[in-house]
Design an enzyme around this catalytic site. Structure first.
Site, short mmCIF file in Angstrom:
data_model
loop_
_atom_site.label_atom_id
_atom_site.label_comp_id
_atom_site.label_asym_id
_atom_site.label_seq_id
_atom_site.Cartn_x
_atom_site.Cartn_y
_atom_site.Cartn_z
N TRP A 29 0.93 -1.15 0.05
CA TRP A 29 0.10 0.20 0.07
C TRP A 29 0.90 1.31 -0.10
CZ3 TRP A 29 -5.09 1.67 1.24
CH2 TRP A 29 -5.98 0.76 1.18
N SER A 63 -0.08 -3.11 5.54
CA SER A 63 0.46 -2.99 6.77
C SER A 63 -0.07 -3.85 8.04
CB SER A 63 0.64 -1.64 7.52
OG SER A 63 1.17 -0.76 6.61
N TYR A 64 -1.58 -4.26 7.71
CA TYR A 64 -1.82 -5.29 8.86
C TYR A 64 -1.03 -6.62 8.62
CZ TYR A 64 -5.25 -8.27 10.95
OH TYR A 64 -5.84 -9.04 11.99
N VAL A 89 3.09 1.88 5.38
CA VAL A 89 2.61 3.33 5.33
C VAL A 89 1.28 3.28 5.68
CG1 VAL A 89 2.50 5.43 4.04
CG2 VAL A 89 4.49 4.17 4.00
N HIS A 97 -10.26 2.56 10.57
CA HIS A 97 -9.39 1.53 10.32
C HIS A 97 -8.04 1.78 10.41
CE1 HIS A 97 -8.39 -1.24 6.40
NE2 HIS A 97 -8.52 -1.95 7.57
N PHE A 122 10.81 -0.90 13.77
CA PHE A 122 9.50 -0.60 13.58
C PHE A 122 9.43 0.50 12.65
CE2 PHE A 122 5.18 0.02 14.55
CZ PHE A 122 4.97 1.52 14.59
N ARG A 136 8.06 12.01 5.39
CA ARG A 136 9.01 11.14 6.27
C ARG A 136 9.58 10.08 5.25
NH1 ARG A 136 5.63 14.04 8.41
NH2 ARG A 136 5.77 14.61 10.66
O1 LIG Z 1 -0.55 -0.38 4.50
C1 LIG Z 1 -1.53 -0.20 4.46
N1 LIG Z 1 -2.95 -0.90 4.38
C2 LIG Z 1 -4.17 -0.31 4.58
N2 LIG Z 1 -5.12 -1.04 4.50
C3 LIG Z 1 -4.83 -2.68 4.12
C4 LIG Z 1 -4.69 -3.50 5.38
O2 LIG Z 1 -3.61 -3.31 6.06
C5 LIG Z 1 -4.60 -4.78 4.99
O3 LIG Z 1 -3.92 -5.45 4.11
C6 LIG Z 1 -6.47 -5.30 4.65
O4 LIG Z 1 -7.04 -4.81 5.65
C7 LIG Z 1 -6.30 -6.90 4.38
O5 LIG Z 1 -5.85 -7.55 5.57
C8 LIG Z 1 -4.30 1.07 4.52
N3 LIG Z 1 -5.59 1.61 4.38
O6 LIG Z 1 -6.58 0.95 4.60
O7 LIG Z 1 -5.57 2.89 4.68
C9 LIG Z 1 -3.04 2.04 4.48
O8 LIG Z 1 -3.21 3.20 4.53
N4 LIG Z 1 -1.67 1.31 4.33
#
Ligand SMILES: O=c1[nH]c(NC[C@H](O)[C@H](O)[C@H](O)CO)c([N+](=O)[O-])c(=O)[nH]1
Length: 163
Positions: A29, A63-64, A89, A97, A122, A136
């Site tokens: 992302w 990021s999740y 990011v 979220h 991190f 950044r």
């Molecule tokens: O890395 C990111 N994941 C984001 N969402 C996806 C999340 O990290 C997971 O990949 C997704 O929920 C599937 O598990 C973002 N937003 O939703 O805005 C974001 O800004 N950055």
């Protein structure tokens, strides 16, 4: 004269990274910012002597997925690693979220270090605007690339852990 307070402070360039193996796991992302952060981290790792062949880069969707993706790389045949850097990011949208991912990923990455007994740096930017993210990653003229700090931290923590 304005006193520069914020920042990582003096880097101890005496650290020799020539024998280190570093894993970088990054979210896909916001790839413009991600790519700049990775570049900054890799360049700093190489500046400390880490061989390019000892820098392994892997990606996850967002990021999740950073905590589990970092664990998977750490335990993979690509290793063993002396330290890992997790880069993502997050940019605040209209919903909560952002808050939930920021909170859970930061706690999970902190815990992961102790689970795998390896430094996990991190590298999650939690930004309220795109401008904050660009500033950044060194993309904005005169701004600092935080990826560099993460590369330096990975070398220092790997050497201290191996001591
Ligand atoms: O890395 C990111 N994941 C984001 N969402 C996806 C999340 O990290 C997971 O990949 C997704 O929920 C599937 O598990 C973002 N937003 O939703 O805005 C974001 O800004 N950055």
């Amino acid at each position: 004269m304005s006193h520069q307070i914020k920042g990582v402070g003096k880097l101890d360039t005496a650290y020799d990274g020539s024998n280190l193996k570093i894993g970088i796991v990054h979210a896909r992302w916001n790839s413009t910012v991600i790519d700049a952060l990775i570049k900054g981290a890799v360049e700093k790792l190489k500046a400390f002597g880490v061989k390019e062949s000892n820098i392994v880069v892997s990606s996850v969707p967002g990021s999740y997925e950073l905590p589990f993706g970092t664990k998977v790389l750490a335990e993979s045949k690509e290793g063993p690693f002396d330290a890992l850097i997790s880069i993502g990011v997050l940019i605040k949208g209209e919903t909560m979220h952002f808050e939930y991912i920021s909170e859970s990923v930061s706690h999970s990455l902190m815990k992961l270090q102790f689970d795998i007994n390896k430094p996990v740096i991190f590298g999650l930017l939690t930004c309220l605007t795109e401008e904050q993210a660009l500033a950044r990653a060194g993309v904005v003229e005169g701004s600092h690339n935080h990826g560099e700090d993460w590369g330096a931290a990975a070398v220092e923590m790997a050497i201290k852990h191996n001591a």
